[in-house]
Design a protein around this motif. Structure first.
Motif, PDB file in Angstrom:
ATOM      1  N   CYS A 239       0.868  -1.185   0.000  1.00  0.00           N
ATOM      2  CA  CYS A 239       0.000   0.000   0.000  1.00  0.00           C
ATOM      3  C   CYS A 239       0.902   1.233   0.000  1.00  0.00           C
ATOM      4  O   CYS A 239       1.758   1.383   0.884  1.00  0.00           O
ATOM      5  CB  CYS A 239      -0.904   0.013   1.238  1.00  0.00           C
ATOM      6  SG  CYS A 239      -2.333  -1.082   1.081  1.00  0.00           S
ATOM      7  N   LEU A 240       0.727   2.091  -1.011  1.00  0.00           N
ATOM      8  CA  LEU A 240       1.600   3.251  -1.182  1.00  0.00           C
ATOM      9  C   LEU A 240       0.793   4.537  -1.035  1.00  0.00           C
ATOM     10  O   LEU A 240      -0.352   4.623  -1.508  1.00  0.00           O
ATOM     11  CB  LEU A 240       2.261   3.241  -2.566  1.00  0.00           C
ATOM     12  CG  LEU A 240       3.183   2.072  -2.919  1.00  0.00           C
ATOM     13  CD1 LEU A 240       2.383   0.883  -3.436  1.00  0.00           C
ATOM     14  CD2 LEU A 240       4.179   2.498  -3.992  1.00  0.00           C
ATOM     15  N   ASP A 241       1.412   5.525  -0.419  1.00  0.00           N
ATOM     16  CA  ASP A 241       0.784   6.836  -0.274  1.00  0.00           C
ATOM     17  C   ASP A 241       1.866   7.899  -0.499  1.00  0.00           C
ATOM     18  O   ASP A 241       2.936   7.849   0.110  1.00  0.00           O
ATOM     19  CB  ASP A 241       0.181   6.985   1.118  1.00  0.00           C
ATOM     20  CG  ASP A 241      -0.714   8.206   1.201  1.00  0.00           C
ATOM     21  OD1 ASP A 241      -1.898   8.087   0.856  1.00  0.00           O
ATOM     22  OD2 ASP A 241      -0.202   9.272   1.611  1.00  0.00           O
ATOM     23  N   LEU A 242       1.586   8.834  -1.413  1.00  0.00           N
ATOM     24  CA  LEU A 242       2.575   9.866  -1.717  1.00  0.00           C
ATOM     25  C   LEU A 242       2.687  10.839  -0.552  1.00  0.00           C
ATOM     26  O   LEU A 242       1.663  11.250   0.027  1.00  0.00           O
ATOM     27  CB  LEU A 242       2.192  10.611  -2.992  1.00  0.00           C
ATOM     28  CG  LEU A 242       2.106   9.772  -4.276  1.00  0.00           C
ATOM     29  CD1 LEU A 242       1.766  10.657  -5.467  1.00  0.00           C
ATOM     30  CD2 LEU A 242       3.393   9.002  -4.524  1.00  0.00           C
ATOM     31  N   ASP A 243       3.900  11.218  -0.256  1.00  0.00           N
ATOM     32  CA  ASP A 243       4.152  12.135   0.863  1.00  0.00           C
ATOM     33  C   ASP A 243       4.022  13.580   0.398  1.00  0.00           C
ATOM     34  O   ASP A 243       4.602  13.984  -0.612  1.00  0.00           O
ATOM     35  CB  ASP A 243       5.559  11.903   1.417  1.00  0.00           C
ATOM     36  CG  ASP A 243       5.735  10.485   1.956  1.00  0.00           C
ATOM     37  OD1 ASP A 243       4.729   9.917   2.422  1.00  0.00           O
ATOM     38  OD2 ASP A 243       6.863   9.949   1.862  1.00  0.00           O
ATOM     39  N   HIS A 244       3.218  14.354   1.125  1.00  0.00           N
ATOM     40  CA  HIS A 244       3.054  15.790   0.891  1.00  0.00           C
ATOM     41  C   HIS A 244       2.459  16.094  -0.496  1.00  0.00           C
ATOM     42  O   HIS A 244       2.665  17.176  -1.037  1.00  0.00           O
ATOM     43  CB  HIS A 244       4.394  16.530   1.048  1.00  0.00           C
ATOM     44  CG  HIS A 244       5.086  16.230   2.333  1.00  0.00           C
ATOM     45  ND1 HIS A 244       4.553  16.584   3.555  1.00  0.00           N
ATOM     46  CD2 HIS A 244       6.272  15.585   2.602  1.00  0.00           C
ATOM     47  CE1 HIS A 244       5.377  16.178   4.523  1.00  0.00           C
ATOM     48  NE2 HIS A 244       6.430  15.583   3.970  1.00  0.00           N
ATOM     49  N   PHE A 245       1.719  15.139  -1.021  1.00  0.00           N
ATOM     50  CA  PHE A 245       1.095  15.394  -2.330  1.00  0.00           C
ATOM     51  C   PHE A 245       0.027  16.477  -2.229  1.00  0.00           C
ATOM     52  O   PHE A 245      -0.133  17.289  -3.149  1.00  0.00           O
ATOM     53  CB  PHE A 245       0.480  14.096  -2.879  1.00  0.00           C
ATOM     54  CG  PHE A 245      -0.321  14.296  -4.134  1.00  0.00           C
ATOM     55  CD1 PHE A 245       0.302  14.482  -5.358  1.00  0.00           C
ATOM     56  CD2 PHE A 245      -1.715  14.337  -4.088  1.00  0.00           C
ATOM     57  CE1 PHE A 245      -0.443  14.683  -6.506  1.00  0.00           C
ATOM     58  CE2 PHE A 245      -2.460  14.543  -5.232  1.00  0.00           C
ATOM     59  CZ  PHE A 245      -1.822  14.715  -6.445  1.00  0.00           C
ATOM     60  N   LYS A 246      -0.686  16.502  -1.116  1.00  0.00           N
ATOM     61  CA  LYS A 246      -1.767  17.472  -0.964  1.00  0.00           C
ATOM     62  C   LYS A 246      -1.241  18.898  -1.074  1.00  0.00           C
ATOM     63  O   LYS A 246      -1.877  19.757  -1.681  1.00  0.00           O
ATOM     64  CB  LYS A 246      -2.479  17.273   0.370  1.00  0.00           C
ATOM     65  CG  LYS A 246      -3.717  18.138   0.558  1.00  0.00           C
ATOM     66  CD  LYS A 246      -4.402  17.806   1.863  1.00  0.00           C
ATOM     67  CE  LYS A 246      -5.695  18.595   2.021  1.00  0.00           C
ATOM     68  NZ  LYS A 246      -5.484  20.051   1.946  1.00  0.00           N
ATOM     69  N   GLU A 247      -0.054  19.143  -0.506  1.00  0.00           N
ATOM     70  CA  GLU A 247       0.505  20.495  -0.589  1.00  0.00           C
ATOM     71  C   GLU A 247       0.800  20.887  -2.031  1.00  0.00           C
ATOM     72  O   GLU A 247       0.524  22.014  -2.463  1.00  0.00           O
ATOM     73  CB  GLU A 247       1.791  20.573   0.242  1.00  0.00           C
ATOM     74  CG  GLU A 247       1.577  20.531   1.753  1.00  0.00           C
ATOM     75  CD  GLU A 247       1.425  19.120   2.285  1.00  0.00           C
ATOM     76  OE1 GLU A 247       1.247  18.185   1.456  1.00  0.00           O
ATOM     77  OE2 GLU A 247       1.468  18.940   3.512  1.00  0.00           O
ATOM     78  N   ILE A 248       1.323  19.943  -2.801  1.00  0.00           N
ATOM     79  CA  ILE A 248       1.585  20.227  -4.223  1.00  0.00           C
ATOM     80  C   ILE A 248       0.282  20.495  -4.952  1.00  0.00           C
ATOM     81  O   ILE A 248       0.166  21.443  -5.735  1.00  0.00           O
ATOM     82  CB  ILE A 248       2.353  19.048  -4.854  1.00  0.00           C
ATOM     83  CG1 ILE A 248       3.741  18.914  -4.223  1.00  0.00           C
ATOM     84  CG2 ILE A 248       2.466  19.218  -6.362  1.00  0.00           C
ATOM     85  CD1 ILE A 248       4.509  17.711  -4.704  1.00  0.00           C
ATOM     86  N   ASN A 249      -0.703  19.682  -4.689  1.00  0.00           N
ATOM     87  CA  ASN A 249      -1.989  19.836  -5.368  1.00  0.00           C
ATOM     88  C   ASN A 249      -2.647  21.165  -5.006  1.00  0.00           C
ATOM     89  O   ASN A 249      -3.233  21.839  -5.868  1.00  0.00           O
ATOM     90  CB  ASN A 249      -2.901  18.672  -4.968  1.00  0.00           C
ATOM     91  CG  ASN A 249      -3.861  18.272  -6.072  1.00  0.00           C
ATOM     92  OD1 ASN A 249      -3.547  18.398  -7.246  1.00  0.00           O
ATOM     93  ND2 ASN A 249      -5.029  17.797  -5.691  1.00  0.00           N
ATOM     94  N   ASP A 250      -2.550  21.572  -3.745  1.00  0.00           N
ATOM     95  CA  ASP A 250      -3.199  22.802  -3.307  1.00  0.00           C
ATOM     96  C   ASP A 250      -2.471  24.049  -3.811  1.00  0.00           C
ATOM     97  O   ASP A 250      -3.104  25.047  -4.155  1.00  0.00           O
ATOM     98  CB  ASP A 250      -3.282  22.840  -1.777  1.00  0.00           C
ATOM     99  CG  ASP A 250      -4.256  21.797  -1.230  1.00  0.00           C
ATOM    100  OD1 ASP A 250      -5.082  21.298  -2.034  1.00  0.00           O
ATOM    101  OD2 ASP A 250      -4.177  21.482  -0.029  1.00  0.00           O
ATOM    102  N   THR A 251      -1.140  23.978  -3.863  1.00  0.00           N
ATOM    103  CA  THR A 251      -0.383  25.175  -4.243  1.00  0.00           C
ATOM    104  C   THR A 251      -0.264  25.355  -5.752  1.00  0.00           C
ATOM    105  O   THR A 251      -0.314  26.482  -6.264  1.00  0.00           O
ATOM    106  CB  THR A 251       1.025  25.122  -3.635  1.00  0.00           C
ATOM    107  OG1 THR A 251       1.678  23.907  -4.045  1.00  0.00           O
ATOM    108  CG2 THR A 251       0.960  25.163  -2.112  1.00  0.00           C
ATOM    109  N   LEU A 252      -0.129  24.259  -6.470  1.00  0.00           N
ATOM    110  CA  LEU A 252       0.084  24.355  -7.922  1.00  0.00           C
ATOM    111  C   LEU A 252      -1.165  24.014  -8.745  1.00  0.00           C
ATOM    112  O   LEU A 252      -1.166  24.212  -9.955  1.00  0.00           O
ATOM    113  CB  LEU A 252       1.231  23.429  -8.342  1.00  0.00           C
ATOM    114  CG  LEU A 252       2.598  23.754  -7.724  1.00  0.00           C
ATOM    115  CD1 LEU A 252       3.641  22.756  -8.203  1.00  0.00           C
ATOM    116  CD2 LEU A 252       3.023  25.180  -8.058  1.00  0.00           C
ATOM    117  N   GLY A 253      -2.172  23.502  -8.088  1.00  0.00           N
ATOM    118  CA  GLY A 253      -3.427  23.235  -8.795  1.00  0.00           C
ATOM    119  C   GLY A 253      -3.568  21.778  -9.212  1.00  0.00           C
ATOM    120  O   GLY A 253      -2.608  21.007  -9.273  1.00  0.00           O
TER     121      GLY A 253
END
Length: 800
Positions: A408-422
């Motif tokens: 089971c894999l989960d990307l680290d800090h992906f939410k921050e990238i998605n929120d800041t860059l769209g």
């Protein structure tokens, strides 16, 4: 020639000559008209028309002769022998029948001319036999040259008449042919009369079986006019009917010829009666003779040319047997790379009609939708359904010496990238991550996207080193951690991995995924960017979840939950038609907690039943204060469907609030239908039975929806936001949305697009015929107190 003119001028009564000419003209007109009918018919019907034509034409010619004979004054008392007179009538009818039959054989001009010449010979035979019936005290002396000329005139003009008649079936050619046939009869008669010289002979005695010329001619004229008049009327009515049938045939031929489907009609024996060009093109039978052929012969020809697979006799016998039994056959065949659906529909009275429809594009669309139901729309990786199937398959195939691991894999800090860059950058990053994961595994392994930034891998290896699992995990961490160049942005994202092994950590997919997920939380807790194996002592996360569960139970007692509402707008009218009810938890210490954090726990613990009942009651109560044309949509968890009191809870909420059942819409996800489809469908039918509408949420993202659309008549399909997000950037997302909206139109189901954030997305949805839309473009979820404000103000122009 002088002798003929002298006979016509001095020895005939012109009044009777005109009468005879009129009869001749009418007989000729009927004969030509009936000839057209005969040539337009086939088989037995043609023989009947030829016989009728010969009877009417022969009687008319015969009547013309004897009326003209009345006009002839031989200068002595005369009579007509009755038997010979009747024989002349038989000659006229029989020989005319032979000539008309020849003229109806084919379209060749010489055949028609020959038939006309035979009709002319029939006129001559009738005339000279009729002259033999003439009895008077004198001997008839014939002039051979004039006799021959009369026969030639009759035959030539009759041949010309029939050639002109068959050239074209219209008024001008019919009139010309009628005139030529009249000339043939009249020219023969008066030329033949000019060949007569009477030599008085008192010794000749008139037979007692004679009839006076006046009486005979009068009776013949009356009978001829009656017969010819009736025949002409019948021919005109038949001609009008044939013209109408011809017009209908032209319309039918035009319709059949312009059909997008192929069509072929067979009789009970399998003979082709009718077909259009589309049929011959689709079945690769252009250039082959088809009309009137047996289907088995066509199939055998194609078999010999390598254009037919299988046994022609077996296939032919099957189709004929099905038609005789009244059974409809449907099959799909492939021709020239195209998929063609063939439907054999039995006809009343025997035979069948086969229709051929090119379903290549339809099949491709169905395959795309089916693929969409089992694959992630963004990365094209297997989704949860296919991943589970692959895991189950691997567990079945695994032997004692094999090694099976679930990652089971989960990307680290992906939410921050998605929120800041769209979202576009985030989506591009997810696709690149999926590509790298695919490069890390072998063909025996499975990579899937479970949702969001969550991925999973099933590693299956036979007789491999125990360190293979750790090697793969290290390789994934290393490859995913390499920098990314996404849209000009240099990005770095890590990955945390939890690993469970079979059969040590579980013998079924649920156990293995659950334990891999626990290991994943440990990896995250240990600093992320690493991997951890499942251990039986991993209770920290379970303890934390237990605390959250206690808070969740207390929150229900302390009334810490609140219902927010997000508007759903009608795309065509751009008006709010419903609000979706969304629960929020305002924790006394932690503040506002996202549903993502507590809804899964509520489902796992069963608290979702109590929480769902409260949301349902509150939403119904709030909706009673809205306009009557605004509905409320409430989500139902799969866990709630395991509760036997679900239906009674819905009824109680409606009864307590007074909200009409048709204003309540219950949204379910595809996972609801997986747990016990028969019982679930029964509950859905019961809910729908008393007026509640049912909506299928997140269509196509998790499980196969198509079979459920067929098994239950949903009122609405909600298109997942993952498709809507990429409407303006990906053609395949546009194609998928188009396919879903078309599917909704075909099934009469409302389609609602979620996650609409831009005007461009909204306009594309409007153009594709999507029924409803919701998203941040219109409003974020708001408390119940702000519903009236959202109803009264125009929609916000927000770009999320």
């Amino acid at each position: 020639m002088y002798q003929v003119l002298n006979c016509l001028v001095t020895e005939h009564d012109w009044r009777l000559v005109v009468l005879g000419g009129a009869i001749c003209w009418l007989a000729s007109a009927v004969a030509i008209s009936l000839l057209h009918r005969a040539r337009a018919s086939q088989g037995r019907t043609r023989a009947i028309w030829v016989g009728l034509d010969a009877a009417v034409g022969g009687c008319g010619i015969w009547a013309t002769h004897f009326v003209a004979m009345l006009a002839y004054d031989p200068g002595a008392g005369a009579g007509y022998n009755i038997p010979v007179t009747l024989i002349s009538l038989v000659f006229a009818v029989a020989i005319s029948a032979v000539g008309l039959g020849i003229a109806s054989l084919n379209e060749r001009r010489w055949t028609v001319a020959m038939g006309g010449a035979v009709v002319g010979l029939g006129v001559a035979a009738m005339h000279y036999t009729g002259m033999m019936a003439l009895e008077l005290p004198a001997r008839i002396v014939w002039s051979p040259g004039i006799v021959l000329a009369s026969v030639v005139f009759g035959s030539v003009f009759a041949a010309m008449a029939l050639v002109v008649a068959v050239r074209r079936d219209d008024r001008s050619h019919t009139l010309a042919a009628t005139g030529l046939l009249t000339v043939a009869i009249v020219s023969h008669h008066f030329t033949a009369m000019g060949a007569v010289t009477l030599v008085p002979d008192p010794t000749l005695v008139i037979d007692e079986l004679t009839i006076a010329p006046a009486a005979l001619s009068f009776l013949i004229a009356v009978a001829a006019f009656a017969i010819l008049g009736i025949s002409l009327v019948a021919a005109m009515l038949d001609r009008r009917s044939s013209s109408e049938l011809h017009q209908q045939k032209v319309l039918l031929d035009s319709a059949i010829g312009n059909m997008s489907q192929g069509l072929c009609m067979f009789d009970a024996e399998g003979r082709i009666l009718l077909f259009n060009e589309r049929y011959s093109e689709m079945m690769d039978r252009t250039g082959m003779p088809l009309q009137g052929r047996m289907l088995i012969d066509v199939l055998q020809d194609q078999k010999s040319n390598g254009k037919w697979d299988g046994d022609p006799d077996e296939f032919f016998n099957m189709v004929v047997a099905a038609a005789k039994a009244g059974e409809t056959l449907t099959r799909v065949v492939t021709r020239n790379g195209r998929s063609i659906r063939v439907v054999d529909q039995p006809k009343k009275g025997g035979g069948w009609v086969a229709t051929f429809e090119d379903i290549t594009e339809w099949q491709q669309a169905q395959e795309r939708i089916s693929h969409m139901a089992r694959h992630d729309a963004l990365t094209n990786l297997p989704n949860r359904t296919l991943f589970r199937e692959q895991l189950e398959k691997a567990l079945r195939l695994a032997k004692r010496s094999d090694q099976l691991a679930v990652f089971c894999l989960d990307l680290d800090h992906f939410k921050e990238i998605n929120d800041t860059l769209g979202h576009p950058v985030g989506d591009a990053l997810l696709k690149e991550v999926a590509r790298r994961l695919g490069e890390c595994v072998t063909e025996h392994d499975t990579v899937a996207r479970l949702g969001g930034d969550e991925f999973a891998v099933v590693q299956f290896c036979s007789d491999c080193d125990p360190s293979a699992v750790s090697l793969l995990a290290s390789h994934i961490v290393e490859q995913i951690g390499e920098p990314y160049d996404i849209g000009g942005h240099q990005l770095v994202v890590g990955v945390s991995i939890g690993i469970s092994l079979a059969p040590e950590d579980g013998k079924n997919p649920d156990e293995l995924l659950k334990n891999a997920d626990l290991a994943l939380y440990r990896a995250k807790a240990d600093g992320r960017g690493t991997y951890r194996y499942f251990e039986t002592g991993m209770d920290a996360r379970a303890q934390a979840r237990r605390i959250l569960e206690l808070d969740l139970r207390a929150a229900l007692q302390r009334h810490e939950f609140e219902v927010y509402y997000q508007p759903i707008r009608d795309v065509a009218s751009d008006e709010v038609v419903a609000f979706e009810a969304l629960v929020r938890w305002n924790h006394s210490l932690r503040g506002l907690i996202s549903p993502v954090n507590f809804i899964p726990l509520a489902e796992e613990t069963g608290l979702i039943v109590q929480l769902g009942d409260w949301v349902l009651r509150q939403a119904c109560m709030d909706a009673t204060g809205w306009p009557d044309n605004v509905d409320v949509a409430v989500n139902l968890s799969p866990v709630q469907f395991k509760n036997p009191n679900l239906v009674s809870s819905v009824k109680a909420a409606l009864r307590a609030s007074g909200l009409p059942a048709h204003r309540l819409e219950l949204e379910i996800t595809e996972s609801v239908l997986l747990q016990n489809s028969a019982a679930t469908l029964a509950v859905l039918h019961e809910l729908r039975g008393f007026g509640v509408r049912i909506s299928l949420d997140d269509f196509g993202t998790g499980y196969s929806s198509l079979s459920y659309l067929r098994s239950f008549p949903f009122d609405k399909i909600k298109i997942d936001r993952s498709f809507v997000n990429e409407l303006t950037t990906r053609d395949d997302s546009m194609a998928i949305v188009r396919a879903v909206t078309s599917l909704g139109k075909s099934l009469g189901i409302v389609t609602t697009a979620e996650g609409v954030e831009t005007e461009a997305q909204f306009e594309l949805l409007r153009r594709e015929g999507c029924t409803q839309a919701q998203g941040y473009l219109f409003s974020q979820p708001r408390p119940a107190a702000e519903v009236n404000t959202m109803l009264s103000r125009p929609r916000a122009r927000i770009v999320a």
